[in-house]
Design an enzyme around this catalytic site. Sequence first.
Site, short mmCIF file in Angstrom:
data_model
loop_
_atom_site.label_atom_id
_atom_site.label_comp_id
_atom_site.label_asym_id
_atom_site.label_seq_id
_atom_site.Cartn_x
_atom_site.Cartn_y
_atom_site.Cartn_z
N MET A 1 0.84 -1.19 0.00
CA MET A 1 0.00 0.00 0.00
C MET A 1 0.88 1.25 0.00
O MET A 1 0.41 2.35 0.26
CB MET A 1 -0.95 -0.01 1.20
N GLY A 2 2.17 1.06 -0.29
CA GLY A 2 3.06 2.20 -0.40
C GLY A 2 3.54 2.72 0.95
O GLY A 2 3.41 2.05 1.96
N TYR A 3 4.14 3.92 0.92
CA TYR A 3 4.82 4.50 2.08
C TYR A 3 5.84 3.47 2.57
O TYR A 3 5.82 3.03 3.72
CB TYR A 3 3.84 4.91 3.17
N GLU B 1 11.76 -0.35 5.34
CA GLU B 1 12.74 -1.43 5.14
C GLU B 1 12.09 -2.80 5.02
O GLU B 1 12.63 -3.70 4.38
CB GLU B 1 13.76 -1.45 6.29
N HIS C 1 9.18 -3.54 3.46
CA HIS C 1 8.84 -3.69 2.04
C HIS C 1 10.10 -3.93 1.20
O HIS C 1 10.13 -4.78 0.31
CB HIS C 1 8.17 -2.42 1.50
N LYS D 1 4.92 -10.12 9.39
CA LYS D 1 4.28 -9.26 10.39
C LYS D 1 2.78 -9.41 10.30
O LYS D 1 2.10 -9.49 11.31
CB LYS D 1 4.67 -7.79 10.19
N ASP D 2 2.27 -9.47 9.08
CA ASP D 2 0.84 -9.70 8.88
C ASP D 2 0.61 -11.20 8.74
O ASP D 2 0.28 -11.69 7.66
CB ASP D 2 0.36 -8.93 7.64
N SER E 1 6.17 -0.59 10.20
CA SER E 1 4.82 -0.46 9.65
C SER E 1 4.66 0.96 9.14
O SER E 1 5.16 1.91 9.76
CB SER E 1 3.77 -0.73 10.74
#
Lengths: 285, 285
Positions: B28-30, B33, B35, B147-148, B183
Amino acid sequence: MKIIETVSEMRSALNTARTKTIGFVPTMGYLHEGHLSLMKRARQECDIVVISIFVNPLQFGPGEDLDRYPRDLQRDASLARDVGVDFLFHPSVDEMYPEKPLTQVKVSKITELLCGKARPGHFEGVATVVTKLFHIIMPNRAYFGLKDAQQLAVIEQMVRDLHFPVTVVPCETMRESDGLAMSSRNVYLSDEERRQAVILNQALREVKIKLQQGQFTTAAEVNQYVRDRIGSQPLARIEYVETLAYPTLDPLHTLTHEKIIIAVAVRFGSTRLIDNLLFEGRGES
Amino acid sequence: MKIIETVSEMRSALNTARTKTIGFVPTMGYLHEGHLSLMKRARQECDIVVISIFVNPLQFGPGEDLDRYPRDLQRDASLARDVGVDFLFHPSVDEMYPEKPLTQVKVSKITELLCGKARPGHFEGVATVVTKLFHIIMPNRAYFGLKDAQQLAVIEQMVRDLHFPVTVVPCETMRESDGLAMSSRNVYLSDEERRQAVILNQALREVKIKLQQGQFTTAAEVNQYVRDRIGSQPLARIEYVETLAYPTLDPLHTLTHEKIIIAVAVRFGSTRLIDNLLFEGRGES
């Protein structure tokens, strides 16, 4: 790095490796000329033709004809071979459902009436197994008969909503010489039921002529006419007769919608038959 | 014509044309590290690396942070470029949902607790958009962070159930130097909330040591310990602390299951943080 904002550009950027066109015809087997016409069309339009024969338990309700659904793999394989099919995918139930599935593909609204109302869970079963088959075969083009017009509408909705990289190709209903729509379930009919079953198509053909003559104004008039004609056969038990917008299946009052379907489901004994007429409405004037 | 009865044989028969490996990281962007570690792994393992940046409205509930979800495409594009991403797919909401969708991918059971309970409809939104993205990108490998962990379990279940031709690659959670799981939502935290938020990971690390020392016998003991430790921070409001079998998310009494997750969700002000510890249980003895 390239930034891409549209689906079509994203697809074509990654599509370079796919050079052959795969055509796919999903079936439950016991093939008739209707199935074969889809395969012939796929053969004309694609490099590789795949058909599947799988009687999908998920789309049968309790008390339906899952167990007695007709099967004849040898005959089917020979028919498919003769029209030039390259691969016949014939998985077992365990191969398709190796564990108890928790995932369902659900299409709402257009599945809630007609056959979906009479057969709860049916279209979830269809949408889910077609999704699985699309993922296994990864076809470019998939061929579906217009006899199952609601199924076609559901599949087309699902393909658009989920961005399947598949072109759905609707194909004309094939009929026996007396007009009865071809169906694997026709073998269930007794001789007398078979004679009376022709009334489905006959009623719809009569309506077509009357529509051309401008004899109907409302959907209710059409439905009543079809009900009366089908009801003239003593063994026919009508499940539904509906005149709706197609493919949204929205209810209609007058016949002014662009595309209209008259859909019927009728039982003869324990055999359930469906048929339909698709026509261009008079347009909103 | 070849008759094929297994999924794997059917796939490989049609797979000849696909020569390049596509790796995919949906986000979902933003980007942080976490990602980037997925992208680096994809870069090592695949010929073509695609990421998506799409804040999917379908997976946000009413009153959730859809509108204020942090966005910075320029910064994200520069970070992705630096780790060697080939394509950044950044569709608009209209591009992804050109008409009101009627189709949902629904995973039952494992979506009904933890985050699924607190966020009704969330996992339907996730499963549906990941299905769409898989159909658009057609990746061979897709990378998801641990994490998810519930999301990962849902995606893995969906991929198996629907026969997606995709290998799901789970990747380790990346953490700040004090242990807070990375996050995009961490930017919401005030300085004081940020200081206290470290308790999630701290409690889980303490439990890990105590588990190694054999100090817990039941799931309830573990949950109570974690609750007490997180509760020690005045700004923390616990949403759930659960110790469950992984990935089935079945409830546990003792800690004898093969793989176990301790999953926590905690609110600091309006910010919702999640974290988890996955460990091997003592096995049924």
